[in-house]
Motif scaffolding. Structure first.
Motif, PDB file in Angstrom:
ATOM      1  N   MET A   1       0.828  -1.224   0.000  1.00 57.73           N
ATOM      2  CA  MET A   1       0.000   0.000   0.000  1.00 57.73           C
ATOM      3  C   MET A   1       0.852   1.260   0.000  1.00 57.73           C
ATOM      4  SD  MET A   1      -3.223  -0.826  -0.016  1.00 57.73           S
ATOM      5  CE  MET A   1      -4.224   0.429   0.779  1.00 57.73           C
ATOM      6  N   GLY A   2       1.971   1.193   0.729  1.00 58.26           N
ATOM      7  CA  GLY A   2       2.851   2.353   0.796  1.00 58.26           C
ATOM      8  C   GLY A   2       3.435   2.703  -0.560  1.00 58.26           C
ATOM      9  N   PHE A   3       3.782   1.648  -1.338  1.00 57.33           N
ATOM     10  CA  PHE A   3       4.338   1.892  -2.665  1.00 57.33           C
ATOM     11  C   PHE A   3       3.292   2.476  -3.598  1.00 57.33           C
ATOM     12  CE2 PHE A   3       7.213  -1.443  -1.042  1.00 57.33           C
ATOM     13  CZ  PHE A   3       8.416  -0.754  -1.152  1.00 57.33           C
ATOM     14  N   VAL A   4       2.045   2.045  -3.451  1.00 55.15           N
ATOM     15  CA  VAL A   4       0.952   2.598  -4.261  1.00 55.15           C
ATOM     16  C   VAL A   4       0.778   4.074  -3.937  1.00 55.15           C
ATOM     17  CG1 VAL A   4      -1.526   2.485  -4.754  1.00 55.15           C
ATOM     18  CG2 VAL A   4      -0.227   0.372  -4.406  1.00 55.15           C
ATOM     19  N   PHE A   5       0.861   4.399  -2.648  1.00 56.60           N
ATOM     20  CA  PHE A   5       0.761   5.801  -2.214  1.00 56.60           C
ATOM     21  C   PHE A   5       1.832   6.658  -2.897  1.00 56.60           C
ATOM     22  CE2 PHE A   5       2.246   9.246   0.479  1.00 56.60           C
ATOM     23  CZ  PHE A   5       1.065   9.900   0.823  1.00 56.60           C
ATOM     24  N   ILE A  86       6.058   3.875   5.632  1.00 51.66           N
ATOM     25  CA  ILE A  86       5.771   3.002   4.499  1.00 51.66           C
ATOM     26  C   ILE A  86       4.936   1.777   4.898  1.00 51.66           C
ATOM     27  CG2 ILE A  86       7.838   1.552   4.694  1.00 51.66           C
ATOM     28  CD1 ILE A  86       6.579   3.002   1.406  1.00 51.66           C
ATOM     29  N   LEU A  87       5.036   1.371   6.152  1.00 50.24           N
ATOM     30  CA  LEU A  87       4.292   0.192   6.588  1.00 50.24           C
ATOM     31  C   LEU A  87       2.971   0.545   7.252  1.00 50.24           C
ATOM     32  CD1 LEU A  87       7.256  -1.923   8.039  1.00 50.24           C
ATOM     33  CD2 LEU A  87       6.191  -2.087   5.794  1.00 50.24           C
ATOM     34  N   SER A  88       2.660   1.816   7.309  1.00 54.06           N
ATOM     35  CA  SER A  88       1.428   2.240   7.968  1.00 54.06           C
ATOM     36  C   SER A  88       0.224   1.936   7.093  1.00 54.06           C
ATOM     37  CB  SER A  88       1.493   3.741   8.268  1.00 54.06           C
ATOM     38  OG  SER A  88       0.243   4.183   8.762  1.00 54.06           O
ATOM     39  N   ASP A  89      -0.877   1.569   7.701  1.00 59.07           N
ATOM     40  CA  ASP A  89      -2.112   1.295   6.943  1.00 59.07           C
ATOM     41  C   ASP A  89      -2.891   2.563   6.663  1.00 59.07           C
ATOM     42  OD1 ASP A  89      -2.593  -1.733   8.829  1.00 59.07           O
ATOM     43  OD2 ASP A  89      -1.705  -1.440   6.832  1.00 59.07           O
ATOM     44  N   ASP A  90      -2.624   3.589   7.440  1.00 58.45           N
ATOM     45  CA  ASP A  90      -3.421   4.813   7.344  1.00 58.45           C
ATOM     46  C   ASP A  90      -2.801   5.788   6.332  1.00 58.45           C
ATOM     47  OD1 ASP A  90      -5.355   6.691   7.820  1.00 58.45           O
ATOM     48  OD2 ASP A  90      -4.297   7.570   9.546  1.00 58.45           O
ATOM     49  N   LEU A  91      -2.780   5.397   5.071  1.00 60.17           N
ATOM     50  CA  LEU A  91      -2.167   6.216   4.028  1.00 60.17           C
ATOM     51  C   LEU A  91      -3.203   6.987   3.213  1.00 60.17           C
ATOM     52  CD1 LEU A  91       0.602   3.775   2.805  1.00 60.17           C
ATOM     53  CD2 LEU A  91       0.912   5.883   4.067  1.00 60.17           C
ATOM     54  N   ARG A  92      -4.473   6.808   3.498  1.00 58.91           N
ATOM     55  CA  ARG A  92      -5.553   7.559   2.864  1.00 58.91           C
ATOM     56  C   ARG A  92      -5.455   7.532   1.345  1.00 58.91           C
ATOM     57  NH1 ARG A  92      -6.135  12.721   7.019  1.00 58.91           N
ATOM     58  NH2 ARG A  92      -6.080  11.458   8.911  1.00 58.91           N
ATOM     59  N   LEU A  93      -5.369   6.322   0.792  1.00 56.29           N
ATOM     60  CA  LEU A  93      -5.220   6.171  -0.654  1.00 56.29           C
ATOM     61  C   LEU A  93      -6.426   6.693  -1.411  1.00 56.29           C
ATOM     62  CD1 LEU A  93      -3.526   2.673  -0.965  1.00 56.29           C
ATOM     63  CD2 LEU A  93      -2.501   4.919  -1.227  1.00 56.29           C
ATOM     64  N   ASN A  94      -7.605   6.563  -0.826  1.00 54.65           N
ATOM     65  CA  ASN A  94      -8.820   7.032  -1.519  1.00 54.65           C
ATOM     66  C   ASN A  94      -8.744   8.531  -1.804  1.00 54.65           C
ATOM     67  OD1 ASN A  94      -9.938   4.490  -1.523  1.00 54.65           O
ATOM     68  ND2 ASN A  94     -11.061   4.789   0.397  1.00 54.65           N
TER      69      ASN A  94
END
Length: 225
Positions: A1-5, A86-94
């Motif tokens: 997810m972090g890389f997508v962010f 980078i390992l955090s889940d709270d990256l607010r991708l939406n």
């Protein structure tokens, strides 16, 4: 997810650059120069070039550049923060995807002829409304039509204008105006009609592009071999 962010954020940065390039080109800047300057301002590197004067001297370009510089500073902080978490889940991708989508729409709209025309009219209006003619770049102040140009002509020894009085140097009826003569470190503006043109002088001319190009060609063809 972090890389997508991070990938999404780099997409945002790329779109901001391209939108800025469109805005710069609408003010009359060449696309290559516009892209280089946009990247320079965004990254805070390489902006101290001769071409930077084209940005500093233009009020609308200055506004665009301020936004880019601020966005660049903000982006650096965001990217560092993203890598740290980078390992955090709270990256607010939406939310990031929404921002990317909005910028993509702006970029696509900015490429359409209708949007370009509207922005060009708006920029021209802002220039005329807010600035005295003395503050305008040469192009906006003096280029009254597509056929007008401001350029310089270096006088070489034994060419047609060498040794001629300014008063008789240019044929009547030709749309060529001498603004001033640069002789060494001196700019000669006063009493120009009485001045004699010398080899090594640089003449700053304003007028019809075709007439000036014809004069330049004549000077080139009559150089001593």
């Amino acid at each position: 997810m972090g890389f997508v962010f991070i990938l999404l954020y780099f997409l945002i940065v790329a779109l901001v650059i391209e939108i800025s390039v469109i805005a710069f080109t609408l003010t009359g800047l060449e696309k290559g120069v516009a892209r280089y300057q946009a990247i320079s301002m965004l990254t805070g590197t390489g902006f101290t070039t001769d071409e930077s004067q084209l940005i500093i001297d233009h009020p609308i370009r200055r506004r665009i550049s301020m936004g880019l510089i601020l966005f660049g500073a903000f982006s650096l902080a965001v990217i560092i923060s993203a890598i740290t978490n980078i390992l955090s889940d709270d990256l607010r991708l939406n939310k990031l995807m929404i921002i990317s989508s909005v910028l993509l729409v702006i970029f696509i709209l900015g490429k359409t002829p209708m949007t370009k025309k509207l922005l060009q009219h708006r920029f021209e209006y802002e220039m005329k409304k807010n600035l005295d003619i003395s503050e305008l770049p040469i192009k906006e102040a003096l280029f009254l039509s597509e056929d007008d140009v401001v350029t310089d002509l270096v006088i070489e020894e034994k060419t047609p204008l060498d040794g001629k009085k300014v008063e008789g140097a240019f044929e009547h009826g030709h749309d060529i105006n001498l603004l001033f003569i640069k002789r060494g470190e001196v700019n000669i503006r006063e009493n120009l009609v009485d001045e004699t043109i010398q080899a090594g002088d640089k003449l700053y001319l304003y007028g019809n592009k075709q007439a000036i190009e014809k004069l330049t060609e004549e000077m080139e063809s009559e150089k001593p071999r």
